[in-house]
Enzyme design. Structure first.
Site, mmCIF file in Angstrom:
data_model
loop_
_atom_site.group_PDB
_atom_site.id
_atom_site.type_symbol
_atom_site.label_atom_id
_atom_site.label_comp_id
_atom_site.label_asym_id
_atom_site.label_seq_id
_atom_site.Cartn_x
_atom_site.Cartn_y
_atom_site.Cartn_z
ATOM 1 N N LEU A 58 -6.282 7.253 2.885
ATOM 2 C CA LEU A 58 -6.274 8.377 1.937
ATOM 3 C C LEU A 58 -5.090 8.353 0.978
ATOM 4 O O LEU A 58 -4.926 9.264 0.175
ATOM 5 C CB LEU A 58 -6.269 9.703 2.710
ATOM 6 C CG LEU A 58 -7.554 10.023 3.487
ATOM 7 C CD1 LEU A 58 -7.372 11.284 4.315
ATOM 8 C CD2 LEU A 58 -8.734 10.181 2.538
ATOM 9 N N ARG A 59 -4.258 7.314 1.068
ATOM 10 C CA ARG A 59 -3.117 7.252 0.152
ATOM 11 C C ARG A 59 -3.572 7.180 -1.303
ATOM 12 O O ARG A 59 -2.904 7.692 -2.193
ATOM 13 C CB ARG A 59 -2.222 6.055 0.489
ATOM 14 C CG ARG A 59 -1.329 6.255 1.701
ATOM 15 C CD ARG A 59 -0.150 5.293 1.678
ATOM 16 N NE ARG A 59 0.692 5.484 2.860
ATOM 17 C CZ ARG A 59 0.677 4.693 3.926
ATOM 18 N NH1 ARG A 59 -0.146 3.653 3.948
ATOM 19 N NH2 ARG A 59 1.468 4.913 4.941
ATOM 20 N N GLY A 60 -4.709 6.523 -1.514
ATOM 21 C CA GLY A 60 -5.220 6.416 -2.881
ATOM 22 C C GLY A 60 -5.523 7.777 -3.481
ATOM 23 O O GLY A 60 -5.093 8.099 -4.590
ATOM 24 N N ASP A 86 0.818 -1.220 0.000
ATOM 25 C CA ASP A 86 0.000 0.000 0.000
ATOM 26 C C ASP A 86 0.851 1.270 0.000
ATOM 27 O O ASP A 86 0.419 2.323 -0.455
ATOM 28 C CB ASP A 86 -0.933 -0.015 1.217
ATOM 29 C CG ASP A 86 -1.749 1.260 1.333
ATOM 30 O OD1 ASP A 86 -2.574 1.514 0.440
ATOM 31 O OD2 ASP A 86 -1.545 2.012 2.304
#
Length: 323
Positions: free
Chosen positions: A259-261, A178
């Site tokens: 929220l990395r996406g 991720d």
């Protein structure tokens, strides 16, 4: 010095090449994970991009005495072997010299050598988890800190981390995967003309590397100019609220954790816009980078056996229909 295969001459593998260009424009993307078959040009593409980029100032020696070497050097390309120890990766402190002579004697590791360039790890899924964790931490912070027995040394370590692996030989932990910005999939070409063209170009390069490189020099210069303009333009590329909303809706639709996406979609869309020479990112830019930014962030759905890429494409289609 051995000449690298021209980046522009690589046949196919468009998604991988695009991801590498995005990462070269904005290192904050967080690196690129490449999954796929062996012998599909993964390391060749990374090495070729590093060779294409203009020379950089020689790596600073400030972590030793505050001085810096003059001149410029080729963009570093460091290949990290699977058996590398932690000391070889991060660097080692000479405690005897430090305690006896009162000097901070530091032997730089692979992270110092990679500063300003690319750190490539083949079969990263076979690397020890604590080493991968360490690499991701340094790649995110841009700084390496070595601490031993109360002594501490820090130095810049800003590089594009590129990992590759074959899922059949073991998966990377989801928590680590991720943290990579982009994930791409490469496959052995199934189109006969492409396979023939690859053979012809490889043969031509092996027979006459300089002559082959000269043939592609004009295209390589064009790619280099595109990268240079994109890097300069990146800070000024706008990402409107409409685009941020589109990215957030997409992440919600596919069930991406955290929220990395969204952050990766925003940065990658901005980088693509900069590469295209436009001043504003659009939903189309988000859609273009969505599979590589999100496919490794999706939970497995036992009720849906379709792959991550298909789920993302389906969500994109639903959003387009609702617009």
């Amino acid at each position: 010095m051995r000449r690298s295969f021209p980046f522009s001459a690589i046949v196919g593998q468009d998604e991988m090449k695009r991801a590498l260009l995005i990462a070269a424009v904005d290192a904050r993307i967080g690196g690129v994970m490449v999954f796929g078959d062996r012998g599909t040009g993964k390391s060749t593409a990374v090495r070729a991009l590093a060779a294409l980029l203009p020379p950089v100032p020689a790596a600073s020696a400030g972590y030793q005495d505050g001085s810096a070497r003059k001149g410029k050097v080729p963009v570093p390309f460091v290949d990290l072997p699977l058996g590398a120890t932690e000391d070889r990766v991060v660097g080692a402190l000479d405690l005897e010299r430090a305690l006896g002579a009162g000097e901070k004697a530091f032997e730089p590791g692979l992270l110092a050598r990679a500063n300003g360039g690319f750190l490539y790890i083949d079969e990263i899924n076979l690397l020890e988890d604590h080493i991968v964790d360490l690499l991701l931490d340094v790649a995110a912070s841009g700084e390496n800190v070595v601490e031993r027995e109360g002594l501490s040394v820090r130095h810049p370590a800003r590089f594009v981390l590129v990992g590759s692996g074959n899922p059949e030989e073991g998966e990377l932990r989801p928590q680590l995967l991720d943290r990579f910005g982009l994930s791409v999939e490469v496959r052995t070409p199934g189109h006969l003309p492409d396979r023939i063209e690859i053979l012809k170009r490889c043969d031509a390069f092996e027979r006459d590397p300089d002559g082959f490189a000269a043939t592609w020099e004009k295209t390589e210069r064009k790619t280099l100019r595109q990268l240079a303009r994109a890097r300069d333009a990146l800070p000024g590329v706008a990402v409107p609220d409409e685009v941020l909303g589109y990215a957030a809706q997409l992440c919600m639709a596919v069930g991406a954790d955290g929220l990395r996406g969204e952050l990766t979609l925003m940065r990658a869309a901005r980088a693509i816009a900069a590469l295209e020479g436009v001043a504003e990112a659009t939903p189309a830019h988000v859609a273009a980078v969505a599979p590589m930014a999100l496919r490794h962030r999706l939970r497995r759905n036992v009720l849906d056996e379709t792959g991550s890429t298909v789920r993302i494409e389906r969500a994109l289609a639903d959003l387009a229909q609702a617009a």
